[in-house]
Enzyme design. Structure first.
Site, short mmCIF file in Angstrom:
data_model
loop_
_atom_site.label_atom_id
_atom_site.label_comp_id
_atom_site.label_asym_id
_atom_site.label_seq_id
_atom_site.Cartn_x
_atom_site.Cartn_y
_atom_site.Cartn_z
N SER A 253 0.86 -1.17 0.00
CA SER A 253 0.00 0.00 0.00
C SER A 253 0.90 1.24 0.00
O SER A 253 1.74 1.39 0.88
CB SER A 253 -0.88 -0.04 1.26
OG SER A 253 -1.66 1.11 1.36
N LYS B 193 -0.95 -0.85 -4.46
CA LYS B 193 -2.18 -0.14 -4.12
C LYS B 193 -1.82 1.31 -3.85
O LYS B 193 -0.94 1.58 -3.02
CB LYS B 193 -2.82 -0.80 -2.90
CG LYS B 193 -3.78 0.06 -2.09
CD LYS B 193 -4.59 -0.80 -1.13
CE LYS B 193 -4.77 -0.14 0.22
NZ LYS B 193 -5.52 -1.00 1.17
N LEU B 194 -2.49 2.22 -4.54
CA LEU B 194 -2.25 3.65 -4.33
C LEU B 194 -3.36 4.22 -3.47
O LEU B 194 -4.54 4.03 -3.75
CB LEU B 194 -2.25 4.40 -5.68
CG LEU B 194 -1.25 3.94 -6.74
CD1 LEU B 194 -1.40 4.82 -7.99
CD2 LEU B 194 0.18 4.00 -6.21
N LYS B 195 -2.97 4.93 -2.43
CA LYS B 195 -3.95 5.66 -1.64
C LYS B 195 -4.36 6.87 -2.46
O LYS B 195 -3.49 7.55 -3.05
CB LYS B 195 -3.31 6.11 -0.32
CG LYS B 195 -3.05 4.95 0.64
CD LYS B 195 -4.36 4.38 1.17
CE LYS B 195 -4.14 3.44 2.33
NZ LYS B 195 -5.41 2.93 2.87
N ASP C 1 -7.20 2.95 -3.10
CA ASP C 1 -7.96 2.94 -1.84
C ASP C 1 -8.22 4.38 -1.42
O ASP C 1 -7.28 5.16 -1.19
CB ASP C 1 -7.14 2.22 -0.75
CG ASP C 1 -7.91 2.07 0.56
OD1 ASP C 1 -9.08 2.52 0.64
OD2 ASP C 1 -7.34 1.49 1.51
N ASN D 23 -10.30 5.28 1.27
CA ASN D 23 -10.64 5.44 2.70
C ASN D 23 -11.78 6.44 2.91
O ASN D 23 -11.66 7.38 3.70
CB ASN D 23 -9.41 5.85 3.52
CG ASN D 23 -8.41 4.72 3.68
OD1 ASN D 23 -7.33 4.75 3.10
ND2 ASN D 23 -8.76 3.70 4.44
N GLU E 223 -11.11 0.70 -3.66
CA GLU E 223 -11.44 0.31 -2.29
C GLU E 223 -12.11 1.48 -1.55
O GLU E 223 -11.58 2.59 -1.54
CB GLU E 223 -10.13 -0.10 -1.60
CG GLU E 223 -10.28 -0.69 -0.21
CD GLU E 223 -8.90 -1.13 0.34
OE1 GLU E 223 -7.96 -1.34 -0.46
OE2 GLU E 223 -8.78 -1.24 1.56
N ASP F 18 -13.99 -2.06 2.42
CA ASP F 18 -13.08 -2.31 3.54
C ASP F 18 -13.83 -1.88 4.80
O ASP F 18 -14.49 -2.69 5.46
CB ASP F 18 -11.77 -1.52 3.31
CG ASP F 18 -10.83 -1.49 4.51
OD1 ASP F 18 -11.17 -2.04 5.57
OD2 ASP F 18 -9.73 -0.89 4.41
N LYS G 157 -10.21 -7.70 7.15
CA LYS G 157 -9.28 -7.35 8.23
C LYS G 157 -9.88 -7.93 9.51
O LYS G 157 -10.95 -7.51 9.94
CB LYS G 157 -9.17 -5.83 8.38
CG LYS G 157 -8.39 -5.14 7.28
CD LYS G 157 -8.36 -3.65 7.50
CE LYS G 157 -7.66 -2.95 6.35
NZ LYS G 157 -7.93 -1.49 6.37
N GLY H 40 -4.41 -4.74 5.70
CA GLY H 40 -3.38 -4.55 6.71
C GLY H 40 -3.64 -3.29 7.50
O GLY H 40 -4.36 -2.39 7.05
#
Ligand code: SMG
Ligand code: MG
Length: 368
Positions: A136, A162-164, A189, A191, A214, A239, A263, A291
């Site tokens: 990530s 994975k790119l935030k 992702d 968030n 995500e 997630d 998770k 994670g």
């Protein structure tokens, strides 16, 4: 199995570099470890994945410690048999706090399996002896800085990037990585950083053939994710929203998610994580293990979970040196882009007392 007491240990782990997401920047990992000690001298470890502040979810490490010491440990100590399945019953009466519950239940499960001589992966039904590793990659100040980071991870052998992302850092970094590194496994992702009003903007990610996006929308916006899934081609992966096996079943039935990030901390432990895996497998929904910047203790258990047959995508199960210069267990290292599934009993790793002592900020013993 009778538990005589628990040790709560706080450790402060400096990160090798700051990790930025749409909700904040982490510089250190403030971790709460739970050690269960049984009447016949066995012990078991659990790592609480709650962060220092309630930004990923409503839990935070000081709150988790309070719930563990005031409610969860007394509940376990009053059980005639502290098998993790049995401890789930009183825990279910206490609303929320899945990360706190997961830490205690994992310590119990580890103690149970060490006593039985059974590795966690075998107990859960794992079918792999190594698992593919993804990484990530946090939000950066510039595209060149991101290129350098991704290049480094690919050189180390990571099999998926994975790119935030967040508004203002999404299409451009994805385009740049895709153009520069070609046909790699790539996903993003958010968030929870977007709203349904961003659907047309998020559809601009479609041409880049991402594995998934995500958690673009808020945790409780299941209907919004279902609507978004009709407006973008990139698969949606939840997630934060998947807080239980039931939540997974609902999100799948409503068309809100076509891939699931598992998770254990978010769903209340490895037993529930296994149920999430099973619900998804029954629906043909691929899963992967997420994670929370775990130390080797939490990482070992996550790698065991990733050995399950439904975990068909690389997880955020990176090597120890992704985050830490010195781990508290023998380090997890990449071999050909994979991590070996621990084969010892329980979580299969032992914390190194010296490494632990170096980072410990407080300990507390709680017994009957
Ligand atoms: O352990 O490599 C890891 C962290 C992976 O991106 C990661 N986790 O939403 O999936 C996620 C985030 C949550 C933690 S961000 C501080
Ligand atoms: Mg996520």
């Amino acid at each position: 199995m009778k538990v005589t007491g628990f040790e709560l240990r706080r450790i402060a782990m400096p990160l090798v570099s700051p990790f930025r997401t749409s909700f904040g920047v982490e510089h250190d990992r403030d971790v709460l470890l739970v050690r269960a000690v049984t009447e016949d001298g066995a012990e078991g470890w659990g790592e609480c994945v709650a962060m220092a502040e309630p930004l990923y979810s409503s839990e935070y490490v000081d709150g988790a410690a309070e719930v563990i010491r005031r409610l969860l440990i007394p509940a376990v100590l009053s059980l005639p048999d502290a098998d993790p399945y049995r401890a789930e019953v009183p825990f279910a009466k206490i609303k929320g706090h899945p990360m706190a519950k997961a830490a205690v239940l994992t310590a119990l499960l580890d103690a149970r399996l060490r006593t039985a001589g059974l590795p966690l992966a075998s107990y859960l039904g794992g079918v792999r002896d190594r698992v593919p590793a993804g990484v990530s990659v946090g939000i950066m100040d510039s595209i060149p800085e991101l290129m350098e980071a991704v290049e480094g991870y690919l050189a180390e052998g990571y099999l998926r990037i994975k790119l935030k992302i967040q508004p203002g850092w999404d299409v451009a970094p994805v385009r740049a990585v895709r153009e520069r590194f070609g046909d790699i496994m790539l996903q993003v992702d958010a968030n929870t950083a977007y709203t349904l009003a961003d659907a047309r903007h998020l559809a601009k990610l479609d041409p880049f053939d991402l594995l998934l996006i995500e958690q673009p929308l808020p945790e409780d916006d299941i209907r919004g994710h279902a609507e978004l899934a009709r407006q973008v081609r990139t698969p949606i992966c939840l997630d934060e929203s998947i807080t239980s096996a039931r939540a997974a079943a609902d999100a799948i039935a409503l068309g809100a998610t076509s891939v699931v990030n598992i998770k254990p901390g978010r769903v209340g432990g490895y037993l529930e994580a296994r149920r999430v895996h099973d619900v998804c497998a029954a629906s043909g929904v691929p899963v992967w293990v997420g994670g929370m910047l775990e130390t080797g203790i939490g990482r070992a258990a996550n790698v065991a979970l990733a050995a399950l047959p439904g975990c068909v995508l690389p997880g955020d199960t990176s090597a120890s040196d992704r985050y830490f210069r010195r781990d508290v267990t023998a380090p997890f290292v990449l071999a050909d882009g994979h991590l070996a599934v621990p084969t010892g009993p329980g979580i299969g790793v032992d914390p190194d007392p010296d490494a632990l002592a170096e980072v410990t900020t407080a300990t507390e013993w709680i017994s009957r």
